[in-house]
Scaffold this motif. Sequence first.
Motif, PDB file in Angstrom:
ATOM      1  N   VAL A 118       0.906  -1.168   0.000  1.00  0.00           N
ATOM      2  CA  VAL A 118       0.000   0.000   0.000  1.00  0.00           C
ATOM      3  C   VAL A 118       0.933   1.203   0.000  1.00  0.00           C
ATOM      4  CG1 VAL A 118      -1.757   1.260   1.287  1.00  0.00           C
ATOM      5  CG2 VAL A 118      -1.722  -1.238   1.361  1.00  0.00           C
ATOM      6  N   PHE A 119       0.814   2.054  -1.016  1.00  0.00           N
ATOM      7  CA  PHE A 119       1.732   3.189  -1.134  1.00  0.00           C
ATOM      8  C   PHE A 119       1.221   4.373  -0.309  1.00  0.00           C
ATOM      9  CE2 PHE A 119       2.134   0.576  -4.948  1.00  0.00           C
ATOM     10  CZ  PHE A 119       3.495   0.275  -4.876  1.00  0.00           C
ATOM     11  N   ARG A 120       2.188   5.190   0.151  1.00  0.00           N
ATOM     12  CA  ARG A 120       1.796   6.336   0.988  1.00  0.00           C
ATOM     13  C   ARG A 120       0.852   7.279   0.251  1.00  0.00           C
ATOM     14  NH1 ARG A 120       6.973   6.003   3.606  1.00  0.00           N
ATOM     15  NH2 ARG A 120       7.932   7.446   2.145  1.00  0.00           N
ATOM     16  N   SER A 121       0.899   7.236  -1.096  1.00  0.00           N
ATOM     17  CA  SER A 121       0.017   8.115  -1.873  1.00  0.00           C
ATOM     18  C   SER A 121      -1.382   7.521  -2.043  1.00  0.00           C
ATOM     19  CB  SER A 121       0.646   8.368  -3.245  1.00  0.00           C
ATOM     20  OG  SER A 121       0.959   7.113  -3.838  1.00  0.00           O
ATOM     21  N   TRP A 158       6.230   2.665   0.634  1.00  0.00           N
ATOM     22  CA  TRP A 158       5.146   1.814   1.127  1.00  0.00           C
ATOM     23  C   TRP A 158       4.692   2.320   2.493  1.00  0.00           C
ATOM     24  CZ3 TRP A 158       7.006  -4.005   0.650  1.00  0.00           C
ATOM     25  CH2 TRP A 158       7.406  -4.251  -0.666  1.00  0.00           C
ATOM     26  N   ALA A 159       3.394   2.290   2.708  1.00  0.00           N
ATOM     27  CA  ALA A 159       2.853   2.622   4.031  1.00  0.00           C
ATOM     28  C   ALA A 159       2.586   1.343   4.817  1.00  0.00           C
ATOM     29  CB  ALA A 159       1.562   3.407   3.879  1.00  0.00           C
ATOM     30  N   SER A 194     -11.732  -3.510   1.437  1.00  0.00           N
ATOM     31  CA  SER A 194     -11.676  -3.566  -0.033  1.00  0.00           C
ATOM     32  C   SER A 194     -10.966  -2.349  -0.600  1.00  0.00           C
ATOM     33  CB  SER A 194     -13.071  -3.694  -0.633  1.00  0.00           C
ATOM     34  OG  SER A 194     -13.913  -2.711  -0.103  1.00  0.00           O
ATOM     35  N   CYS A 195     -10.923  -1.271   0.165  1.00  0.00           N
ATOM     36  CA  CYS A 195     -10.238  -0.079  -0.313  1.00  0.00           C
ATOM     37  C   CYS A 195      -8.719  -0.270  -0.208  1.00  0.00           C
ATOM     38  CB  CYS A 195     -10.702   1.110   0.529  1.00  0.00           C
ATOM     39  SG  CYS A 195     -10.263   2.652  -0.193  1.00  0.00           S
ATOM     40  N   SER A 200      -6.064   4.762   0.875  1.00  0.00           N
ATOM     41  CA  SER A 200      -6.210   3.995   2.121  1.00  0.00           C
ATOM     42  C   SER A 200      -5.061   4.271   3.083  1.00  0.00           C
ATOM     43  CB  SER A 200      -6.312   2.503   1.828  1.00  0.00           C
ATOM     44  OG  SER A 200      -5.094   2.056   1.330  1.00  0.00           O
ATOM     45  N   ALA A 201      -3.936   4.809   2.571  1.00  0.00           N
ATOM     46  CA  ALA A 201      -2.844   5.175   3.475  1.00  0.00           C
ATOM     47  C   ALA A 201      -3.037   6.604   3.976  1.00  0.00           C
ATOM     48  CB  ALA A 201      -1.506   5.055   2.756  1.00  0.00           C
ATOM     49  N   LYS A 202      -3.635   7.438   3.135  1.00  0.00           N
ATOM     50  CA  LYS A 202      -3.752   8.870   3.489  1.00  0.00           C
ATOM     51  C   LYS A 202      -4.978   9.173   4.346  1.00  0.00           C
ATOM     52  CE  LYS A 202      -3.667  10.884  -0.513  1.00  0.00           C
ATOM     53  NZ  LYS A 202      -3.574  11.737  -1.675  1.00  0.00           N
TER      54      LYS A 202
END
Length: 480
Positions: free
Chosen positions: A87-90, A224-225, A353-354, A93-95
């Motif tokens: 899961v990328f910081r951008s 990656w987050a 799911s997100c 779901s990470a933000k």
Amino acid sequence: MSTAVVIGAGASGLASAFFIQKFLPNFSKVIVLESSKRVGGWVNSTRHPDGCIFEHGPRSLRPVGEQGRNTLQLVEELGLAKDILPVFRSDASAKNRYLYVKEQLCPLPNSLSGLFKTLPPFSKPLIKSVALEPIRRRGKGNDESVHSFVQRRLGREMADIAIDAMVRGIFAGDCRKLSAQACFPPLYKMEQDYGSLFAGAIFGSKGPKPELTGLARKAKQEGWASWSLAGGMQELTDSLADAVGNSKGGEVRLGSPCVTLTPSSDGLGKIAVQTDSDKINADLVVSAIYSKDLASLLPGSMGDLRQDLSLLPSVNVVVVNLEYKENVLPVKGFGHLLPSSENKQILGIVYDSCTFPEHNRKGSPESTRITVMMGGAWYKNLLNRDGVLPEGSELVWMAKDAAAKQLGIRSHPIRWQVSLQKECIPQYQLGHVAWVQSLEKKIQESNLPLHLVGASYRGPAVNDCINNARKMVASLAQRS
Ligand SMILES: Cc1cc2nc3c(=O)[nH]c(=O)nc-3n(C[C@H](O)[C@H](O)[C@H](O)COP(=O)(O)OP(=O)(O)OC[C@H]3O[C@@H](n4cnc5c(N)ncnc54)[C@H](O)[C@@H]3O)c2cc1C
């Protein structure tokens, strides 16, 4: 020929066995005893044939810090790098994380500019709390509750709302009862070392940086987050069990509880491990089970240690996984949490799911998976008048109702699963760190070849469990 017995095939026990095989070659036999019929402990993913995965325990791990890097290295050693789902910081779901307060879904600020705005549920811009933090008085070094620590450093509103909800999300616990030192050691240390969290974040990060290799380097470079695996988190524990069981002298015994542990009376420093079918004379025993469960295995002659081990409380969590046919989420993000003042029964809802659409049912339309977490330290509020947990169907109804009220999801789920996770998250109350130290001292003084790992002691996150297993084995390797 030396024999090591590991009790419990959760993440901690399996990682301990794996590291023993790797770093302590004098143990020609490594036996993992597991009372249930499956490995993984709380790591538990249901994989449906159509591709939908329901996680009943952990669903993502962070790649950062010593603990995060250690798990990524393990993933590589197990040959699972190809299955990583980053899961990328951008990513949304990470933000995006939310609080549900006063019947409203409130986004938490995710940029610097957000700190300068008054955003509900807060009555003032968060920058005011943050800006005053460096000049707030330092604690006296005693253990204190997470709530008291945060109230002192960041103000009452942050403690009552944000931290209350966050601690419910991580520990399913009450931040007024849990220890800041044990639950958030880096924050506690920052204040101790630098007088403030702000100064700690700046100066603490100076110093030599670890050299990153492999997946840890990739995770940093790509931002990656968090991450999971294509087959869900359970792929990690399944692979660990395969690696341990397929190595020479390695054995993972399912449905094989350890029943008693008896120190040898001949002074040879062994422990007799009684299972329900045989007795193993072990040169090393690693306990990777809940401390209270270990207490029940020890003989009456070790009453003092038994008594201490049984002191750690834990909470029950009801996990309800729901799947909807279409994309019904009104927002994109990781999920939302509720402070205890808002709702005692529901801890929060994760928008699975997100974060990992790869775990959705294959085909169209795009489905939605969410997980409603209930109970924890407020478990009693779920019980009916007779003190009994409602039937599964009623719990599904409660979860559906929460999704309807909090997310406006009116449609009916097409699939659901309810799991009651009994005594699943240990509660690190005030004095926890001293309790762990005293336990270890007592065991050391008794000269028993017994070592403690697992969620009961130094962090319940999977990354902590695996890293503490590695550290325990590394310290044994140094001594041998
Ligand atoms: C709902 C939930 C969500 C979570 N989410 C996250 C998350 O997102 N990220 C994260 O990092 N962590 C998360 N955690 C925490 C994390 O999953 C656990 O702390 C961790 O998996 C504990 O691993 P363990 O090996 O120490 O213990 P356990 O998983 O409890 O394993 C112990 C094993 O020992 C066995 N056992 C017990 N007694 C005996 C005996 N006498 N003989 C033999 N075997 C025995 C048990 O059956 C079990 O399999 C979550 C936990 C829960 C419950």
